[in-house]
Scaffold this active site. Structure first.
Site, short mmCIF file in Angstrom:
data_model
loop_
_atom_site.label_atom_id
_atom_site.label_comp_id
_atom_site.label_asym_id
_atom_site.label_seq_id
_atom_site.Cartn_x
_atom_site.Cartn_y
_atom_site.Cartn_z
N ALA A 156 2.98 0.91 8.56
CA ALA A 156 3.89 -0.15 9.02
C ALA A 156 3.23 -0.97 10.12
O ALA A 156 2.66 -0.42 11.07
CB ALA A 156 5.19 0.46 9.51
N ALA A 157 3.33 -2.29 10.00
CA ALA A 157 2.70 -3.16 10.99
C ALA A 157 3.22 -4.57 10.82
O ALA A 157 3.79 -4.94 9.79
CB ALA A 157 1.17 -3.17 10.81
N VAL B 2 11.05 4.61 5.99
CA VAL B 2 11.27 3.21 5.62
C VAL B 2 12.34 2.60 6.51
O VAL B 2 13.14 3.31 7.13
CB VAL B 2 11.70 3.10 4.14
CG1 VAL B 2 10.59 3.57 3.21
CG2 VAL B 2 12.97 3.90 3.89
N TYR C 13 -3.57 -10.80 15.58
CA TYR C 13 -3.43 -9.62 14.72
C TYR C 13 -4.59 -8.66 14.94
O TYR C 13 -4.40 -7.46 15.16
CB TYR C 13 -3.36 -10.06 13.26
CG TYR C 13 -3.38 -8.93 12.26
CD1 TYR C 13 -2.34 -8.01 12.20
CD2 TYR C 13 -4.42 -8.79 11.36
CE1 TYR C 13 -2.34 -6.98 11.27
CE2 TYR C 13 -4.44 -7.77 10.43
CZ TYR C 13 -3.40 -6.87 10.39
OH TYR C 13 -3.42 -5.85 9.48
N VAL D 27 0.83 -1.21 0.00
CA VAL D 27 0.00 0.00 0.00
C VAL D 27 0.87 1.25 0.00
O VAL D 27 0.56 2.24 -0.67
CB VAL D 27 -0.96 0.00 1.21
CG1 VAL D 27 -1.78 1.28 1.25
CG2 VAL D 27 -1.88 -1.22 1.16
N GLY E 104 -5.48 -22.66 -15.68
CA GLY E 104 -6.65 -23.42 -16.08
C GLY E 104 -6.94 -24.62 -15.21
O GLY E 104 -7.58 -25.58 -15.65
#
Length: 327
Positions: A68-69, A30, A139, A11, A188
């Site tokens: 961030a997680a 970051v 979570y 994201v 397929g």
């Protein structure tokens, strides 16, 4: 200026690119300065935890978007899983938010998860932002605890907090189960998913990014919680069919009774996957529409086509990792 944490993620990259495209000054926080666009100001933070020093990254920032997680882990080898999630998603978030408030940040946007609401809904009865939270896994519990801590901090400091709970996010570059689904459809492979009549809400990456950008400055977003989605819910069967069409490979689906599908999945140790394939999980996005005047700008079929084109571009001969069951 807007600060984005987790800017190298699925994201985060799309969000930073869209902010830059709209002429918004953006700074990317970051762990390491790799993989980010050279057009975006980047600040390496290192490990993001309860002790991270955000001082440099927060200079001149008016709004924060916290992506961030520690996300949902399918095979968690940590002895105390809930404790690990709390350290990553609660302690680190509150540490970041406290420093943001001290630095004069006006708005803190927290990307949470629909798992705060729960894991499934009765058909036709979607979750709303006002429903009582009922997280089940570590979570979801950690995300709820982070939300509660942020709301308390907002009351204490006056910094505005906005919470967004997305369901499954898909788009160009999506990984995990959605990527595996495209792999099997493109190959397929016949799948026993031809008679599933559930309804599930998804959110296209472009739609999630658009809501986040809307919440940066919209006055009505302050101290609100929003659920988000594409505005159209699909059954698992419908998703497979429309994803197959987007890939140019019509889905080869055959019907199997739900009870048999779930029983087989349990024998294979895939109970959670079967629940997601068979159960409903719907979200009501009317609050964002009513308060913010927001509408998902991209339709489901447009988003699926964009996702499929990216998949085909990067997997022209199929996905070797998927073939080995590592996706």
């Amino acid at each position: 200026m807007v600060l984005v944490s987790g800017a190298n993620g699925f994201v985060g990259k799309a969000l930073c690119a869209e902010l830059f495209r709209r002429g918004q000054d953006v700074r990317a926080a970051v762990r390491s300065a790799t993989g980010q666009s050279e057009n975006i100001e980047t600040v390496p933070i290192g490990a993001i935890d309860g002790e991270t020093d955000w001082t440099e990254a927060l200079l001149g920032i008016k709004a924060v978007i916290h992506l961030a997680a520690r996300v949902h882990v399918m095979k968690d080898n940590v002895t105390d899983s809930l404790d690990a999630f709390r350290r990553a998603n609660v302690d680190s978030t509150l540490n970041f938010a406290r420093q943001a408030a001290d630095a004069g940040v006006q708005r803190f946007i927290f990307i949470s998860s629909i798992k705060v609401n729960g894991e499934a809904t009765p058909l036709g009865r979607p979750y709303t932002a006002e429903d009582r939270p009922a997280p089940i896994d570590p979570y979801g519990i950690s995300k709820l605890e982070a939300e509660d801590a942020l709301r308390q901090l907002a009351e204490q400091t006056g910094m505005e907090v906005v919470i967004i709970r997305p369901p499954l996010v898909y788009g160009p570059g999506v990984k995990a189960n959605f990527h595996s689904m495209m792999h099997w459809l493109e190959k397929g492979v016949p799948l026993p998913l031809g008679a599933i009549h559930n309804k599930r809400s998804l959110v296209a990456l472009d739609n999630l990014v658009d809501l986040i950008v809307t919440c940066i400055a919209h006055p009505a977003a302050a101290n609100q919680t929003f659920l988000t989605g594409d505005g159209e819910d699909l059954s698992t069967t419908e998703l497979m069919q429309r994803m197959g069409n987007a890939l140019g490979k019509p889905a080869r689906l055959f019907p199997m009774p739900i009870w048999l599908l779930k029983a087989g999945a349990m024998l294979l140790g895939k109970r959670d996957m079967a629940q997601r394939l068979c159960n409903s999980l719907q979200v009501d996005i009317s609050k964002a529409r009513d308060l913010l005047g927001w509408q998902p700008p991209v339709s489901v079929d447009e988003a699926l086509k964009k996702t499929a084109l990216d998949f085909l571009l990067h997997n022209p001969h199929g996905c070797s990792e998927c073939s080995r069951g590592k996706s």
